[in-house]
Design a protein around this motif. Sequence first.
Motif, mmCIF file in Angstrom:
data_model
loop_
_atom_site.group_PDB
_atom_site.id
_atom_site.type_symbol
_atom_site.label_atom_id
_atom_site.label_comp_id
_atom_site.label_asym_id
_atom_site.label_seq_id
_atom_site.Cartn_x
_atom_site.Cartn_y
_atom_site.Cartn_z
ATOM 1 N N THR A 38 4.580 4.655 9.360
ATOM 2 C CA THR A 38 4.604 6.034 9.863
ATOM 3 C C THR A 38 5.321 6.965 8.883
ATOM 4 O OG1 THR A 38 6.628 5.532 11.109
ATOM 5 C CG2 THR A 38 4.533 5.342 12.288
ATOM 6 N N ASP A 39 5.401 6.531 7.618
ATOM 7 C CA ASP A 39 6.148 7.312 6.629
ATOM 8 C C ASP A 39 5.275 7.837 5.490
ATOM 9 O OD1 ASP A 39 8.631 6.925 7.949
ATOM 10 O OD2 ASP A 39 8.750 4.918 7.093
ATOM 11 N N THR A 40 4.493 6.933 4.869
ATOM 12 C CA THR A 40 3.761 7.368 3.677
ATOM 13 C C THR A 40 2.599 8.274 4.074
ATOM 14 O OG1 THR A 40 2.400 5.373 3.738
ATOM 15 C CG2 THR A 40 4.379 5.320 2.382
ATOM 16 N N PRO A 41 2.310 9.284 3.272
ATOM 17 C CA PRO A 41 1.325 10.288 3.692
ATOM 18 C C PRO A 41 -0.110 9.811 3.514
ATOM 19 C CG PRO A 41 2.148 10.800 1.517
ATOM 20 C CD PRO A 41 2.949 9.619 1.993
ATOM 21 N N SER A 42 -1.029 10.506 4.180
ATOM 22 C CA SER A 42 -2.462 10.369 3.951
ATOM 23 C C SER A 42 -2.896 11.474 2.999
ATOM 24 C CB SER A 42 -3.226 10.490 5.268
ATOM 25 O OG SER A 42 -4.613 10.623 5.032
ATOM 26 N N TYR B 41 0.820 -1.213 0.000
ATOM 27 C CA TYR B 41 0.000 0.000 0.000
ATOM 28 C C TYR B 41 0.852 1.262 0.000
ATOM 29 C CZ TYR B 41 -4.610 -2.120 0.307
ATOM 30 O OH TYR B 41 -5.773 -2.795 0.000
ATOM 31 N N ALA B 42 2.093 1.160 0.453
ATOM 32 C CA ALA B 42 2.989 2.325 0.413
ATOM 33 C C ALA B 42 3.292 2.739 -1.022
ATOM 34 C CB ALA B 42 4.283 2.011 1.163
ATOM 35 N N GLU B 43 3.112 1.815 -1.957
ATOM 36 C CA GLU B 43 3.368 2.114 -3.363
ATOM 37 C C GLU B 43 2.185 2.791 -4.044
ATOM 38 O OE1 GLU B 43 4.169 -1.689 -4.966
ATOM 39 O OE2 GLU B 43 6.081 -1.971 -3.895
ATOM 40 N N LEU B 44 1.025 2.785 -3.399
ATOM 41 C CA LEU B 44 -0.190 3.344 -3.994
ATOM 42 C C LEU B 44 -0.309 4.831 -3.697
ATOM 43 C CD1 LEU B 44 -2.780 0.545 -3.108
ATOM 44 C CD2 LEU B 44 -1.522 0.854 -5.246
ATOM 45 N N PRO B 45 -1.156 5.546 -4.436
ATOM 46 C CA PRO B 45 -1.424 6.947 -4.096
ATOM 47 C C PRO B 45 -1.957 7.062 -2.669
ATOM 48 C CG PRO B 45 -2.290 6.412 -6.269
ATOM 49 C CD PRO B 45 -1.848 5.118 -5.656
ATOM 50 N N ALA B 46 -1.718 8.202 -2.054
ATOM 51 C CA ALA B 46 -2.159 8.423 -0.675
ATOM 52 C C ALA B 46 -3.673 8.246 -0.574
ATOM 53 C CB ALA B 46 -1.760 9.827 -0.219
ATOM 54 N N PRO B 47 -4.160 7.563 0.469
ATOM 55 C CA PRO B 47 -5.607 7.330 0.596
ATOM 56 C C PRO B 47 -6.359 8.618 0.916
ATOM 57 C CG PRO B 47 -4.475 6.615 2.587
ATOM 58 C CD PRO B 47 -3.404 7.000 1.599
ATOM 59 N N GLY B 48 -7.547 8.756 0.317
ATOM 60 C CA GLY B 48 -8.401 9.915 0.579
ATOM 61 C C GLY B 48 -9.808 9.472 0.918
ATOM 62 N N TRP B 49 -10.742 10.408 0.857
ATOM 63 C CA TRP B 49 -12.129 10.073 1.186
ATOM 64 C C TRP B 49 -12.692 9.042 0.213
ATOM 65 C CZ3 TRP B 49 -13.707 11.090 5.801
ATOM 66 C CH2 TRP B 49 -13.208 12.203 6.490
ATOM 67 N N ARG C 182 -3.877 4.447 8.600
ATOM 68 C CA ARG C 182 -3.272 4.949 7.371
ATOM 69 C C ARG C 182 -4.008 6.184 6.841
ATOM 70 N NH1 ARG C 182 -3.135 3.482 1.817
ATOM 71 N NH2 ARG C 182 -1.103 4.009 0.925
ATOM 72 N N LEU C 183 -5.225 6.437 7.321
ATOM 73 C CA LEU C 183 -5.958 7.642 6.942
ATOM 74 C C LEU C 183 -5.509 8.859 7.752
ATOM 75 C CD1 LEU C 183 -9.563 6.125 6.762
ATOM 76 C CD2 LEU C 183 -7.956 6.457 4.870
ATOM 77 N N MET C 184 -4.793 8.613 8.847
ATOM 78 C CA MET C 184 -4.325 9.689 9.712
ATOM 79 C C MET C 184 -2.997 10.264 9.191
ATOM 80 S SD MET C 184 -6.573 9.967 12.227
ATOM 81 C CE MET C 184 -7.733 9.786 10.846
ATOM 82 N N PRO C 185 -2.651 11.494 9.586
ATOM 83 C CA PRO C 185 -1.343 12.042 9.201
ATOM 84 C C PRO C 185 -0.219 11.120 9.666
ATOM 85 C CG PRO C 185 -2.729 13.737 10.184
ATOM 86 C CD PRO C 185 -3.452 12.441 10.384
ATOM 87 N N ALA C 186 0.784 10.929 8.819
ATOM 88 C CA ALA C 186 1.844 9.961 9.107
ATOM 89 C C ALA C 186 2.528 10.231 10.437
ATOM 90 C CB ALA C 186 2.869 9.965 7.966
ATOM 91 N N ASP C 187 2.770 11.513 10.753
ATOM 92 C CA ASP C 187 3.510 11.838 11.973
ATOM 93 C C ASP C 187 2.659 11.756 13.229
ATOM 94 O OD1 ASP C 187 1.941 14.021 11.333
ATOM 95 O OD2 ASP C 187 3.465 15.510 11.891
ATOM 96 N N LYS C 188 1.359 11.464 13.092
ATOM 97 C CA LYS C 188 0.471 11.351 14.261
ATOM 98 C C LYS C 188 0.092 9.899 14.563
ATOM 99 C CE LYS C 188 0.152 15.849 14.663
ATOM 100 N NZ LYS C 188 0.778 16.556 15.808
ATOM 101 N N ARG C 189 0.420 8.998 13.655
ATOM 102 C CA ARG C 189 -0.055 7.615 13.817
ATOM 103 C C ARG C 189 0.527 6.941 15.049
ATOM 104 N NH1 ARG C 189 1.101 6.444 7.451
ATOM 105 N NH2 ARG C 189 -0.514 7.874 6.663
ATOM 106 N N GLY C 190 1.800 7.171 15.309
ATOM 107 C CA GLY C 190 2.421 6.547 16.474
ATOM 108 C C GLY C 190 1.785 6.991 17.771
ATOM 109 N N LEU D 271 -6.241 16.958 7.773
ATOM 110 C CA LEU D 271 -6.959 16.980 9.045
ATOM 111 C C LEU D 271 -6.289 17.939 10.015
ATOM 112 C CD1 LEU D 271 -7.441 13.113 9.411
ATOM 113 C CD2 LEU D 271 -9.217 14.768 8.769
ATOM 114 N N ASP D 272 -7.063 18.348 11.010
ATOM 115 C CA ASP D 272 -6.556 19.238 12.049
ATOM 116 C C ASP D 272 -5.449 18.513 12.817
ATOM 117 O OD1 ASP D 272 -6.081 20.811 14.294
ATOM 118 O OD2 ASP D 272 -8.194 21.294 14.611
ATOM 119 N N PRO D 273 -4.226 19.003 12.786
ATOM 120 C CA PRO D 273 -3.117 18.290 13.433
ATOM 121 C C PRO D 273 -3.248 18.218 14.947
ATOM 122 C CG PRO D 273 -2.407 20.460 12.694
ATOM 123 C CD PRO D 273 -3.776 20.248 12.125
#
Length: 766
Positions: free
Chosen positions: A559-563, A436-444, A527-535, A567-569
């Motif tokens: 925790t690397d590939t973007p969403s 999934y890291a190879e796919l476009p970033a997930p959206g709505w 994976r829908l959340m911001p990468a830097d907030k997932r942890g 969203l509000d950080p």
Amino acid sequence: MVHRFLAGLFALLISGVALGQAPQSSSAISYTRDIQPILTEKCVACHACNDAACQLNLGSGEGVQRGASKIPVYQGDRSTAQAPTRLFYDAQGEDAWRRKDFYSVLDNQGSQAALMARMLELGHKTPIEPNAKLPKDIVLGLERANMCPLPQEFDGYAGAHPKEGMPLAVTGLTDAEYQTLQRWLAAGAPVEQAPIQPSRSEARQIAEWEALFNRPGSTEALVARWLYEHLFLAHVHFVGGEQGHFFQWVRSRTLSGKPIDLIATRRPNDPPGTDFYYRLMPVQGVIVHKTHITYPMGPQKLKRIKQLFYSGDWHASSLPGYGPRRRSNPFETFEAIPAVARYQFMLDNAEYFVRTFIRGPVCRGQIATDVIRDNFWVVFQEPAHDRYITDAAYRGQATPLLAMPGQIDDVGSILSLWHAYRDKRNDYENLRREAYAELPAPGWSTLWAGNDNALLSIFRHFDSASVTKGLIGDVPQTMWLFDYPLLERTYYQLAVNFDVYGNVSHQAQTRLYFDLIRNGAEVNFLRLMPADKRGAILSDWYQNSGKVKMWLDYEAIDTDTPSGIKLDPRDPKRDFGLRLLQLSASLNASPDPINRCNGAYCSRPGLSEALRNAEQSLSRLVSRPAAGLKVINQLPEATMLRIEGQGGERQVYSLLRNRAHSNVAFMLGEAYRYQPGLDTLTLYPGVLSSYPNFMFNIPAGEVPEFVEDMEAARDDTARFERIVQRWGVRRSHPQFWTYFHDLDHYIQETDPVEAGVLDMNRYENL
């Protein structure tokens, strides 16, 4: 001689002769007309399905005649699997059940009256004090020992438990009901058979569906097997069918148009052992809510199945066999069927499929539900964004890793089997993360939005759970995102492959893997959340001992590939929930202004002024932590509120306690992970539990006072006792059964297909 004389005198008294009444023959009382309605009103709430006390199922004449057994169905610590004892399935007729060690509760024992007669007499002569709290020595709920005295053991039971006749610890039978039952028992307890028969419209549709399922050819047989394994738990109802008529898919030795000769296997994917046909069999007996998982069928559904499974250019060249390997990996077993067809079929009625494992047999008891949160929302991945659906090479890599445990029940191999399947699952999670890291970033657009099954709310009620369409309550702590591999595995592990009669090894493996399923659904959502907030979000879900579980059993998250969702950080998870509500408003089957009040008005439109004001007042109790609303600590998990308006108007609400936990990563030790100060309440119109724990009946004009008293009660048990005394419906309340069954009547009025008798085994002694 004196003993026999007294027994004869007792028989005369209950037959009415000694009271100056005309003698009544056995034909004067009809089981269908006179007896089953009493049992339905006063007995079925405790005596139905797998958790019927002593397996005494009083929802049908067949169950009454089958009698009782000392062997419980739910016994998770047994070392050897026991023989199934499903009513209407595993034996036919009274003699066959006697060979399975069921004993009669209807037969007189020499000079002694029938066991049922003596149990009813014990309850009738020791009535409980009206609306008083029950004595503490009467154990209720799942903690109650499975006391199942044989007829010759009744005197010992009555001596040890003089206040525990039947109905148990609840307002009992009226004098008229008691006399009717005793006359029937004294007359030999005749039971006439009155099985449900399909109407002409239902029979026509049954013939069409059975013709579809029994088409000749390998492709047709494979599709029919997959459909059967996905619908065997369904209570099917037909377009234009009779109210209260439901049907179940079974395998029969006889073809359509002939009487069904049932093939009763432990699981729906066990070998049938002979040639067979798929048939629709009427569901007999009283419908009870806890097993009533409905599924609609009609011309449009028939058309949809043909479109999904027979319109593509594919063919099954051979049929898979049966056995542990085929059970453990349905992805391999049914790989010839296009994955998109299988997934879309499940999405079309996602509520049904989630109900099979959230409300089905697997979710009974605290250990079973320990590994899910008390409330969370569920969403689904759009098939076009599911790599298992769209990428054949990836599907080929993933399929061998999707096998599930529980098919080998050797007790000595629990740990080795668990480790093997855990590692296989983690290999899959690693493969998925990288793919999934190879796919476009997930959206709505990643989320499926095909119909109102797209959004579901789950509520856990300590030792049971429920699922409802729509997003109910405040934004929860966790959300689950199902893709096809996860949804199918969950269904097979917890519904198809789960054996409620299995041994400790099978049940432990099933529930340990359920923990991995929950973790997988959470990781999908992350994976829908911001990468830097997932942890940080994951750490909040797995506090304290949960960190150990993360280290021992779970695969690392991405925790690397973007969403692709902005969203509000400051609180991305809550922002996601609020935006999901906005974007999916047309799909949301459960708009909820009570728990998500955005302004001055916190009630639903269309109500009378009295009920609007009541909802406005009740909204003060919801979405507040117990640290500030301490009365939550005195409430059970599922409380029903019955609000009485003017002129017979009334509304029913579920007041659900959401217990907070530091983590839910373990089957045992839940009490050590409670965070009681963070508990909250959710209030929603309707009955959101099959097992009400308590009930309040409140005139609409008194709701503000009820709310004020709840807010003031805090940790004051005496003040809460006064609330219960004034508005509570205790088991001993003179109108208990009227109020209790009004919950079912409310469902009949608002959603009649879903109506069924509720279970009172968990009704608490507040």
